[in-house]
Design a protein around this motif. Sequence first.
Motif, PDB file in Angstrom:
ATOM      1  N   ILE A  19      37.429  67.168  63.346  1.00 52.73           N
ATOM      2  CA  ILE A  19      37.970  68.404  62.787  1.00 52.73           C
ATOM      3  C   ILE A  19      38.566  68.133  61.413  1.00 52.73           C
ATOM      4  O   ILE A  19      38.324  68.869  60.450  1.00 52.73           O
ATOM      5  N   ALA A  20      39.329  67.046  61.323  1.00 55.02           N
ATOM      6  CA  ALA A  20      39.979  66.702  60.060  1.00 55.02           C
ATOM      7  C   ALA A  20      38.940  66.513  58.959  1.00 55.02           C
ATOM      8  O   ALA A  20      39.079  67.039  57.853  1.00 55.02           O
ATOM      9  N   LYS A  21      37.899  65.770  59.300  1.00 48.70           N
ATOM     10  CA  LYS A  21      36.862  65.494  58.311  1.00 48.70           C
ATOM     11  C   LYS A  21      36.184  66.788  57.874  1.00 48.70           C
ATOM     12  O   LYS A  21      35.996  67.043  56.678  1.00 48.70           O
ATOM     13  N   ALA A  22      35.834  67.592  58.834  1.00 51.35           N
ATOM     14  CA  ALA A  22      35.105  68.824  58.543  1.00 51.35           C
ATOM     15  C   ALA A  22      35.928  69.777  57.679  1.00 51.35           C
ATOM     16  O   ALA A  22      35.398  70.500  56.837  1.00 51.35           O
ATOM     17  N   LEU A  23      37.231  69.753  57.883  1.00 56.91           N
ATOM     18  CA  LEU A  23      38.091  70.712  57.192  1.00 56.91           C
ATOM     19  C   LEU A  23      38.782  70.102  55.971  1.00 56.91           C
ATOM     20  O   LEU A  23      39.541  70.785  55.268  1.00 56.91           O
ATOM     21  N   GLY A  24      38.540  68.816  55.739  1.00 56.18           N
ATOM     22  CA  GLY A  24      39.180  68.162  54.610  1.00 56.18           C
ATOM     23  C   GLY A  24      40.683  68.038  54.773  1.00 56.18           C
ATOM     24  O   GLY A  24      41.435  68.123  53.800  1.00 56.18           O
ATOM     25  N   LEU A  25      41.113  67.817  56.002  1.00 57.21           N
ATOM     26  CA  LEU A  25      42.550  67.656  56.256  1.00 57.21           C
ATOM     27  C   LEU A  25      42.788  66.282  56.867  1.00 57.21           C
ATOM     28  O   LEU A  25      41.841  65.557  57.171  1.00 57.21           O
ATOM     29  N   SER A  26      44.027  65.940  57.059  1.00 55.39           N
ATOM     30  CA  SER A  26      44.328  64.682  57.738  1.00 55.39           C
ATOM     31  C   SER A  26      44.455  64.949  59.235  1.00 55.39           C
ATOM     32  O   SER A  26      44.687  66.084  59.658  1.00 55.39           O
ATOM     33  N   THR A  27      44.307  63.885  59.998  1.00 52.67           N
ATOM     34  CA  THR A  27      44.390  64.042  61.445  1.00 52.67           C
ATOM     35  C   THR A  27      45.775  64.544  61.866  1.00 52.67           C
ATOM     36  O   THR A  27      45.894  65.314  62.814  1.00 52.67           O
ATOM     37  N   SER A  28      46.775  64.110  61.153  1.00 49.70           N
ATOM     38  CA  SER A  28      48.123  64.541  61.533  1.00 49.70           C
ATOM     39  C   SER A  28      48.283  66.044  61.350  1.00 49.70           C
ATOM     40  O   SER A  28      48.898  66.722  62.175  1.00 49.70           O
ATOM     41  N   THR A  29      47.737  66.554  60.268  1.00 51.92           N
ATOM     42  CA  THR A  29      47.830  67.989  60.028  1.00 51.92           C
ATOM     43  C   THR A  29      47.111  68.757  61.132  1.00 51.92           C
ATOM     44  O   THR A  29      47.624  69.742  61.666  1.00 51.92           O
ATOM     45  N   VAL A  30      45.932  68.266  61.470  1.00 50.90           N
ATOM     46  CA  VAL A  30      45.168  68.923  62.527  1.00 50.90           C
ATOM     47  C   VAL A  30      45.947  68.884  63.840  1.00 50.90           C
ATOM     48  O   VAL A  30      46.099  69.899  64.523  1.00 50.90           O
ATOM     49  N   SER A  31      46.457  67.727  64.160  1.00 47.05           N
ATOM     50  CA  SER A  31      47.217  67.582  65.403  1.00 47.05           C
ATOM     51  C   SER A  31      48.387  68.551  65.437  1.00 47.05           C
ATOM     52  O   SER A  31      48.594  69.260  66.421  1.00 47.05           O
ATOM     53  N   ARG A  32      49.107  68.594  64.337  1.00 52.48           N
ATOM     54  CA  ARG A  32      50.268  69.484  64.289  1.00 52.48           C
ATOM     55  C   ARG A  32      49.868  70.953  64.332  1.00 52.48           C
ATOM     56  O   ARG A  32      50.539  71.775  64.971  1.00 52.48           O
ATOM     57  N   ALA A  33      48.788  71.264  63.669  1.00 48.46           N
ATOM     58  CA  ALA A  33      48.325  72.657  63.671  1.00 48.46           C
ATOM     59  C   ALA A  33      47.972  73.081  65.095  1.00 48.46           C
ATOM     60  O   ALA A  33      48.330  74.166  65.554  1.00 48.46           O
ATOM     61  N   LEU A  34      47.310  72.169  65.802  1.00 52.11           N
ATOM     62  CA  LEU A  34      46.885  72.468  67.161  1.00 52.11           C
ATOM     63  C   LEU A  34      48.087  72.634  68.094  1.00 52.11           C
ATOM     64  O   LEU A  34      48.041  73.391  69.063  1.00 52.11           O
ATOM     65  N   ASP A  36      50.838  73.794  67.129  1.00 57.02           N
ATOM     66  CA  ASP A  36      51.616  74.905  66.585  1.00 57.02           C
ATOM     67  C   ASP A  36      52.954  74.437  66.017  1.00 57.02           C
ATOM     68  O   ASP A  36      53.995  75.044  66.260  1.00 57.02           O
ATOM     69  N   SER A  37      52.892  73.369  65.244  1.00 58.04           N
ATOM     70  CA  SER A  37      54.122  72.849  64.644  1.00 58.04           C
ATOM     71  C   SER A  37      54.607  73.758  63.511  1.00 58.04           C
ATOM     72  O   SER A  37      53.804  74.341  62.778  1.00 58.04           O
ATOM     73  N   TYR A  38      55.902  73.844  63.329  1.00 57.71           N
ATOM     74  CA  TYR A  38      56.483  74.687  62.282  1.00 57.71           C
ATOM     75  C   TYR A  38      56.179  74.133  60.892  1.00 57.71           C
ATOM     76  O   TYR A  38      56.325  74.802  59.884  1.00 57.71           O
ATOM     77  N   GLU A  39      55.755  72.875  60.855  1.00 54.25           N
ATOM     78  CA  GLU A  39      55.528  72.236  59.564  1.00 54.25           C
ATOM     79  C   GLU A  39      54.214  72.660  58.904  1.00 54.25           C
ATOM     80  O   GLU A  39      53.956  72.304  57.766  1.00 54.25           O
ATOM     81  N   ILE A  40      53.388  73.329  59.666  1.00 56.01           N
ATOM     82  CA  ILE A  40      52.064  73.683  59.135  1.00 56.01           C
ATOM     83  C   ILE A  40      52.021  75.169  58.767  1.00 56.01           C
ATOM     84  O   ILE A  40      52.541  76.006  59.495  1.00 56.01           O
ATOM     85  N   SER A  41      51.402  75.464  57.645  1.00 56.20           N
ATOM     86  CA  SER A  41      51.335  76.848  57.176  1.00 56.20           C
ATOM     87  C   SER A  41      50.436  77.673  58.090  1.00 56.20           C
ATOM     88  O   SER A  41      49.473  77.159  58.656  1.00 56.20           O
ATOM     89  N   PRO A  42      50.751  78.930  58.228  1.00 54.42           N
ATOM     90  CA  PRO A  42      49.985  79.821  59.097  1.00 54.42           C
ATOM     91  C   PRO A  42      48.496  79.825  58.771  1.00 54.42           C
ATOM     92  O   PRO A  42      47.672  79.837  59.676  1.00 54.42           O
ATOM     93  N   GLU A  43      48.175  79.757  57.480  1.00 55.45           N
ATOM     94  CA  GLU A  43      46.756  79.798  57.102  1.00 55.45           C
ATOM     95  C   GLU A  43      46.027  78.559  57.625  1.00 55.45           C
ATOM     96  O   GLU A  43      44.959  78.640  58.215  1.00 55.45           O
ATOM     97  N   THR A  44      46.630  77.391  57.367  1.00 53.54           N
ATOM     98  CA  THR A  44      46.013  76.144  57.837  1.00 53.54           C
ATOM     99  C   THR A  44      45.854  76.172  59.358  1.00 53.54           C
ATOM    100  O   THR A  44      44.799  75.812  59.890  1.00 53.54           O
ATOM    101  N   LYS A  45      46.901  76.607  60.013  1.00 51.40           N
ATOM    102  CA  LYS A  45      46.838  76.687  61.466  1.00 51.40           C
ATOM    103  C   LYS A  45      45.642  77.512  61.920  1.00 51.40           C
ATOM    104  O   LYS A  45      44.876  77.095  62.790  1.00 51.40           O
TER     105      LYS A  45
END
Lengths: 354, 354
Positions: A19-34, A36-45
């Motif tokens: 997912i990270a690779k496909a979306l050009g994000l880091s794994t941590s961002t993906v993990s947090r988005a999944l 529903d961490s407050y640290e991730i922007s609604p759009e990215t989520k």
Amino acid sequence: MSHFFSFFMKYEAVTIKDIAKALGLSTSTVSRALRDSYEISPETKKIVIEYAQQINYRPNPIALSLKEKRSRSIGIIVCEIANSFFSQAINGIESIAYDKGYNVIIAQSHESYEREILNLQYLASRSIDGLLISVSSETQNLDHLINLHKRGFPIVFFDRVVENLDTHKVGVDNYKGAYDATSELIKNGHRNIAMLAGSEFLSITKERVAGYHQALTDHKIAFDASQIEYCLHGGMNYQEVENALGSLLANKNKPSAVIASADKLTTNCLRYFKSKGLEVPNDIAMIGFSNLDLTDLLSPSLSVIRQPAYEIGQVAIELLIKQIENKRPTTEFEKIILPPQMIIRESSGAKKVR
Amino acid sequence: MSHFFSFFMKYEAVTIKDIAKALGLSTSTVSRALRDSYEISPETKKIVIEYAQQINYRPNPIALSLKEKRSRSIGIIVCEIANSFFSQAINGIESIAYDKGYNVIIAQSHESYEREILNLQYLASRSIDGLLISVSSETQNLDHLINLHKRGFPIVFFDRVVENLDTHKVGVDNYKGAYDATSELIKNGHRNIAMLAGSEFLSITKERVAGYHQALTDHKIAFDASQIEYCLHGGMNYQEVENALGSLLANKNKPSAVIASADKLTTNCLRYFKSKGLEVPNDIAMIGFSNLDLTDLLSPSLSVIRQPAYEIGQVAIELLIKQIENKRPTTEFEKIILPPQMIIRESSGAKKVR
DNA sequence: TTTATTTATGCAATCGTTCCCGGTTTTTAG
DNA sequence: CTAAAAACCGGGAACGATTGCATAAATAAA
């Protein structure tokens, strides 16, 4: 190329990395988005969650287990799942376990001490988070369980509980069950009542014998130790029941009624009487511990002491999960005793006077 | 300090890292020594192995699973473990699985399509290496299984196999079982034979009905569709059996014998007759598919078609493990049909002429 | 305009194990 | 005596996910 692989390769699950690779994000961002961490922007989520859904992403439970040091699976050791009591208890266990996100791994001891140890090693090596066990009828030495328990491993005993080990325990009031059964037979005029008991090593056997003993005493009937026969394998093999009943019936004061103190014992007892041409309850009456669903269809219909197997399973798994999810080691252990149920049918009837 | 921790901390398993640190070696060396690699000197091996034994080191299966991308556990979905057929089949499965280092995770559908899907999702999320399944009697839509199968996930069907899905399948010769049962009743003089069938969706039901049909035809007895009643839940609830038998007995040409085509159907059929005061086999004869161990103790003793449940389980798990351990995806699938066994007792007897 | 603060993301360690690379000795061959 | 070859061992990446910490950009306050 994906076509080429789909033919030659086994199924590969999609990971957070994909997912990270496909979306050009880091794994941590993906993990947090999944998560529903407050640290991730609604759009990215939104992007991440939608893509994950699209490619049917499922978190790898093994990786989670490794990280969290828990497998979310619990082990069950019983003698035999074909035994009605245990299959009902397992149903009770499952009903709660699945709700709480645990799965169960079932192992059978087949009433063998050796296999019980093997199963325990096996389950321990599969890194279960806790254990529910009803010990085998051969089990005397408890070192295998004591070892685990000493290291803080959560164990809950059900039905066949053991002494000398400070853990949660769930069972039935065996004393009362046997007391009631004996009293019922006495009420029906029986004075010579034999007991077809399970393994002498089992606490439930001792309790049932004690209940039987007390009922006799309370009704001013002399207790006769030769009226008791123990079956080490709890009636698993017919031979053992045959021998026990043979010697019971050869007794000088021949019993007019028998109490069978376990599921297998009960049915094999009936089978023995049938094979010997003994009519129940006219020639000999009986009542047995049994959780079979069709004791009403047997010939004659059986009077039984029934255990709340489903509930026992539920209570046991609840205690276990509570202990597993405790941050601090448990120091206070509960022993829960549920009441048995007596169902009177034909087999325990009065001796017919001819 | 270790004392302090032993009180407040949960059990921490010893790892390869602990051994490495204690012995002043690297984890790679320890790992290799433990796996008896040629690259490690005999002395080092000896030291490592002895120390590992001493502190009771066990490799962490979760870490292994993560590395090897396999969990060495397989899932089983059946309708009910309390059903004798399935508990025997599971015994067969376990006997092989444990030998080959697999553990089994059992889930019950309770004959519900919805729970079957839930169970499947659950098992899949627990990363099982393969699946043994006997579909629920409600199951018509197979998408949940087709999805997995298409992605190369190993699935073996047993007993209740499905068409339209190219996998290994293990079952019994249902056609022959029903054919033999029907013929036996005909031989005993019965001409009006009803069939208490399981779910119409199940292939085994279709096969059993076909066997019944053919036996009638071969004996020049007209087939009458109204002599068949289907029970969607395979006799799980008594109500359904009561309704079916009620309408069967209300038929214009009232049956003098009934074939019950599943375990639960058989016992509930007998229960129904008993409740209606119908004497078996005098008022009505019966023969049923059943794997119960005490059909000989029922009143009357039951004539049954028995399935080799244990063997079916063994064959199924062997096929599954073979497929799992294949490097290449399996393309040739086997369908194995085992013979049923007919045991004639009282219930299928001739109609007594009074 | 400068500094402080929030917001959003990435890096890297971690869990326990295996295994591909190296690298150092010691042994053997020439 | 030197070069090649065993023999032996360690470093570090990888498996998939989480999470503390660092960092960048954007915004708010001074």
